[in-house]
Design an enzyme around this catalytic site. Structure first.
Site, short mmCIF file in Angstrom:
data_model
loop_
_atom_site.label_atom_id
_atom_site.label_comp_id
_atom_site.label_asym_id
_atom_site.label_seq_id
_atom_site.Cartn_x
_atom_site.Cartn_y
_atom_site.Cartn_z
N ASP A 19 45.73 58.65 16.84
CA ASP A 19 44.48 59.09 16.26
C ASP A 19 43.66 59.64 17.44
OD1 ASP A 19 42.30 59.36 14.40
OD2 ASP A 19 41.43 57.57 15.29
N ASP A 21 39.58 60.23 17.65
CA ASP A 21 38.28 59.61 17.93
C ASP A 21 38.38 58.09 17.92
OD1 ASP A 21 36.47 62.09 17.85
OD2 ASP A 21 37.62 62.27 16.00
#
Length: 224
Positions: A19, A21
């Site tokens: 992922d 952020d």
């Protein structure tokens, strides 16, 4: 994929799906500043808005937060503003070091945001751009649906059992679980004190190191 070696936890995989952020880049101050401004402009409760946005596509959050607003237009506005303004976006601890230990064909990014925003944040954080990036615009259903991670695995020519996902939110970990891909939850966003679907929780990416890397296997050590 997990074993002990002299009290050091070792994770093995062929491909790491990150992922963005909260995992590779710390964009929390930037994200919450823009969403707070948006919430105030539409006379919405800021605290409520901020509690419903992390780990999800903007286009999925807006209809729940403000069903009367044109979701696509508002999502485009928010994403464009964050792409133009990357103030306060920095690399997460350990992110640059871990990426530098991986070959380009060993990792990819699966993010809920659009690709232009993801690349802007990676540049702001001075992190390498991935060879493969699956954005929120590349899927019809965002996290917690597994579509993004399944596309990421397919793009890397890897089976689910060959992958490892690194996430920081409940929707992201649920997406990994639904894709039948092992996952590590990292950081304070994920409530590690509660039962969850992550295979492992670590407080920081800085605790994860590549100890061996071959064409068909990566060995990652988790520092205690």
């Amino acid at each position: 994929m997990t074993k002990k070696n002299k009290d050091v936890k070792i994770l093995t995989c062929r491909v790491v799906l990150f992922d963005l952020d909260g995992v590779l880049v710390d964009s929390i101050a930037n994200v919450e500043r823009h969403w707070s401004e948006w919430a105030r402009r539409h006379q919405l409760d800021v605290t409520h808005v901020l509690s419903h946005i992390h780990g999800r596509r903007t286009i999925d959050s807006i209809p729940e937060l403000a069903p009367a607003l044109p979701a696509e237009l508002e999502a485009r506005y928010l994403n464009d503003m964050q792409t133009l303004d990357t103030r306060d976006v920095v690399a997460m601890p350990g992110a640059k070091e871990l990426l530098n230990q991986l070959a380009p064909e060993q990792w990819a990014i699966v993010t809920s945001g659009p690709a232009t925003l993801a690349r802007a944040r990676l540049r702001a954080a001075k992190l390498p751009l991935p060879r493969f990036l699956i954005s929120g615009n590349d899927v019809t259903k965002g996290k917690p649906h597994p579509e993004g991670y399944l596309k990421g695995a397919a793009m890397m020519n890897a089976d689910a059992e060959d992958c490892l996902i690194i996430e920081d939110t409940i929707p992201g970990v649920e997406a990994a679980h639904a894709a039948h891909i092992p996952s590590i939850a990292v950081g304070a966003t994920y409530p590690h004190t509660e039962p969850g679907k992550a295979d492992l929780w670590i407080p920081s990416l800085a605790l994860l190191h590549v100890v061996d890397s071959e064409e068909d296997e990566i060995a990652l050590a988790v520092s205690e």
